[in-house]
Scaffold this motif. Structure first.
Motif, PDB file in Angstrom:
ATOM      1  N   GLY A  86      31.423  34.156  61.904  1.00 46.93           N
ATOM      2  CA  GLY A  86      32.678  34.899  61.926  1.00 46.93           C
ATOM      3  C   GLY A  86      32.992  35.532  63.270  1.00 46.93           C
ATOM      4  N   THR A  87      31.976  36.106  63.921  1.00 42.96           N
ATOM      5  CA  THR A  87      32.203  36.751  65.220  1.00 42.96           C
ATOM      6  C   THR A  87      32.526  35.719  66.291  1.00 42.96           C
ATOM      7  OG1 THR A  87      30.692  38.535  64.589  1.00 42.96           O
ATOM      8  CG2 THR A  87      31.230  38.328  66.933  1.00 42.96           C
ATOM      9  N   ASP A  88      31.799  34.598  66.282  1.00 40.23           N
ATOM     10  CA  ASP A  88      32.090  33.519  67.234  1.00 40.23           C
ATOM     11  C   ASP A  88      33.498  32.970  67.018  1.00 40.23           C
ATOM     12  OD1 ASP A  88      29.527  33.785  68.243  1.00 40.23           O
ATOM     13  OD2 ASP A  88      28.700  32.146  67.057  1.00 40.23           O
ATOM     14  N   LEU A  89      33.874  32.831  65.752  1.00 38.78           N
ATOM     15  CA  LEU A  89      35.212  32.332  65.427  1.00 38.78           C
ATOM     16  C   LEU A  89      36.279  33.310  65.909  1.00 38.78           C
ATOM     17  CD1 LEU A  89      36.832  30.101  63.952  1.00 38.78           C
ATOM     18  CD2 LEU A  89      36.617  31.474  61.861  1.00 38.78           C
ATOM     19  N   PHE A  90      36.055  34.588  65.694  1.00 40.90           N
ATOM     20  CA  PHE A  90      36.966  35.639  66.168  1.00 40.90           C
ATOM     21  C   PHE A  90      37.174  35.532  67.683  1.00 40.90           C
ATOM     22  CE2 PHE A  90      36.989  40.372  67.419  1.00 40.90           C
ATOM     23  CZ  PHE A  90      38.370  40.451  67.418  1.00 40.90           C
ATOM     24  N   ILE A 104      48.018  38.469  67.856  1.00 40.00           N
ATOM     25  CA  ILE A 104      46.991  38.834  66.883  1.00 40.00           C
ATOM     26  C   ILE A 104      47.034  40.335  66.575  1.00 40.00           C
ATOM     27  CG2 ILE A 104      45.530  36.937  67.692  1.00 40.00           C
ATOM     28  CD1 ILE A 104      43.640  39.041  68.852  1.00 40.00           C
ATOM     29  N   PHE A 105      46.524  40.667  65.405  1.00 37.15           N
ATOM     30  CA  PHE A 105      46.457  42.064  64.942  1.00 37.15           C
ATOM     31  C   PHE A 105      45.039  42.300  64.433  1.00 37.15           C
ATOM     32  CE2 PHE A 105      47.046  45.835  62.506  1.00 37.15           C
ATOM     33  CZ  PHE A 105      48.261  46.426  62.877  1.00 37.15           C
ATOM     34  N   LEU A 106      44.469  43.471  64.764  1.00 41.57           N
ATOM     35  CA  LEU A 106      43.117  43.835  64.351  1.00 41.57           C
ATOM     36  C   LEU A 106      43.189  44.994  63.360  1.00 41.57           C
ATOM     37  CD1 LEU A 106      41.343  43.883  67.865  1.00 41.57           C
ATOM     38  CD2 LEU A 106      41.917  41.907  66.435  1.00 41.57           C
ATOM     39  N   LEU A 107      42.763  44.747  62.133  1.00 40.84           N
ATOM     40  CA  LEU A 107      42.790  45.776  61.098  1.00 40.84           C
ATOM     41  C   LEU A 107      41.375  46.059  60.618  1.00 40.84           C
ATOM     42  CD1 LEU A 107      44.374  47.528  58.977  1.00 40.84           C
ATOM     43  CD2 LEU A 107      44.264  45.517  57.478  1.00 40.84           C
ATOM     44  N   GLY A 108      40.985  47.343  60.628  1.00 39.76           N
ATOM     45  CA  GLY A 108      39.695  47.718  60.067  1.00 39.76           C
ATOM     46  C   GLY A 108      38.674  48.096  61.117  1.00 39.76           C
ATOM     47  N   GLY A 109      37.400  47.939  60.737  1.00 37.30           N
ATOM     48  CA  GLY A 109      36.309  48.376  61.598  1.00 37.30           C
ATOM     49  C   GLY A 109      36.103  49.878  61.497  1.00 37.30           C
ATOM     50  N   PHE A 163      43.173  39.604  61.844  1.00 41.45           N
ATOM     51  CA  PHE A 163      41.735  39.738  61.639  1.00 41.45           C
ATOM     52  C   PHE A 163      41.465  41.037  60.886  1.00 41.45           C
ATOM     53  CE2 PHE A 163      42.026  37.134  65.523  1.00 41.45           C
ATOM     54  CZ  PHE A 163      41.231  36.051  65.145  1.00 41.45           C
ATOM     55  N   VAL A 164      40.706  40.921  59.793  1.00 44.74           N
ATOM     56  CA  VAL A 164      40.461  42.070  58.921  1.00 44.74           C
ATOM     57  C   VAL A 164      38.967  42.350  58.850  1.00 44.74           C
ATOM     58  CG1 VAL A 164      40.854  43.073  56.641  1.00 44.74           C
ATOM     59  CG2 VAL A 164      42.493  41.412  57.572  1.00 44.74           C
ATOM     60  N   GLY A 165      38.568  43.523  59.341  1.00 39.71           N
ATOM     61  CA  GLY A 165      37.159  43.899  59.353  1.00 39.71           C
ATOM     62  C   GLY A 165      36.893  45.080  58.435  1.00 39.71           C
ATOM     63  N   SER A 187      45.220  34.919  57.836  1.00 37.84           N
ATOM     64  CA  SER A 187      44.445  36.160  57.761  1.00 37.84           C
ATOM     65  C   SER A 187      42.979  35.781  57.582  1.00 37.84           C
ATOM     66  CB  SER A 187      44.894  37.029  56.588  1.00 37.84           C
ATOM     67  OG  SER A 187      46.246  37.411  56.717  1.00 37.84           O
ATOM     68  N   ILE A 188      42.083  36.487  58.283  1.00 40.41           N
ATOM     69  CA  ILE A 188      40.653  36.149  58.243  1.00 40.41           C
ATOM     70  C   ILE A 188      39.828  37.420  58.087  1.00 40.41           C
ATOM     71  CG2 ILE A 188      38.765  34.915  59.385  1.00 40.41           C
ATOM     72  CD1 ILE A 188      40.772  33.581  61.194  1.00 40.41           C
TER      73      ILE A 188
END
Length: 252
Positions: A86-90, A104-109, A163-165, A187-188
């Motif tokens: 998943g991280t490599d794909l990101f 792209i949009f980063l949601l979470g973490g 991207f949803v973390g 969405s991933i």
């Protein structure tokens, strides 16, 4: 084509093929879809969570994040075409997004992770269009106003890839409940990838990743959070795979 591991259907595509399919779908901006990235712990959760299984069944792609899935597939004599971490794909998708002009949009973490990941990625790829980051508060899934605000922010930013973390299965369940309304092409769910890219969590050395020992490294780094997942989970996963192999032999 998909193969069966403990009742879960996994795509046989290589890392390059997965990347290509996601990018092509994002560029086409056709109907919204989502990608799931299972590891052994996902497989265990899927055994007892019918809703989670249905989310997996409807996914655009189900790609093997964990090396343990590759081992299991080989043991079951239905080998996969390599790991799709998943991280490599990101990181790869962000690199391609910078070339193709995809947003792209980063949601979470955890707090600050998405923003720090954004800084790292922008330093590597100055042309990368990160149109938003957001770290929802703890318990946001039970707060209607917060859920509405998240969707409003994402729709206003109109990303091509989200991207949803949020960790599994929370991230997959949130995606399944919202991806149609958001109308983001892809969405991933990517777990702790923001923290790893931001260097907030240390990633295992390459040799440990390739030899299937990344779980052990993570257990050493975060024992209080992960001991139950790995110490109790890994033997259960092995048992499920052995049981499937035995059942296959009996049928043949």
């Amino acid at each position: 084509m998909r193969i069966n591991i403990c009742g879960v259907e996994i795509d046989k595509y290589s890392f390059a093929e997965v990347t290509s399919q996601i990018v092509n779908h994002a560029i086409s901006r056709s109907q919204p879809e989502y990608v799931v990235t299972p590891n052994a712990m996902h497989i265990l959760t899927l055994q007892k969570d019918a809703y989670f299984r249905e989310i997996y069944r409807q996914a655009f792609l189900v790609v093997p994040d964990g090396v343990s899935l590759l081992w299991a597939a080989k043991f079951l004599q239905t080998p996969l075409n390599g790991r799709v971490n998943g991280t490599d794909l990101f990181e790869k998708l962000c690199a391609v997004a910078a070339e193709k002009g995809l947003k792209i949009f980063l949601l979470g973490g955890r707090p600050g992770a998405a923003d720090q990941a954004k800084q790292k990625l922008k330093a590597r790829h100055p042309n990368l269009l990160i149109v938003g980051t957001y770290c929802p508060p703890y318990g946001f899934e039970n707060q209607p106003e917060e859920l509405a605000a998240i969707n409003s922010n994402i729709k206003a930013a109109s990303p091509d890839i989200l991207f949803v973390g949020l960790g599994a299965p929370k991230q997959e369940k949130w995606i399944a409940q919202n991806y149609q309304e958001l109308e983001v092409p892809i969405s991933i769910g990517i777990g702790v990838s923001f923290e790893l890219v931001a260097d907030m969590v240390t990633r295992a050395p390459i040799w440990m990743q390739k030899s299937g020992l990344e779980w052990l490294f993570r257990l050493i780094v975060e024992p209080s959070r992960l001991w139950k997942r790995y110490i109790l989970g890994n033997p259960t996963f092995i048992w499920l795979v052995l049981k499937q192999r035995f059942q296959t032999l009996m049928l043949n």
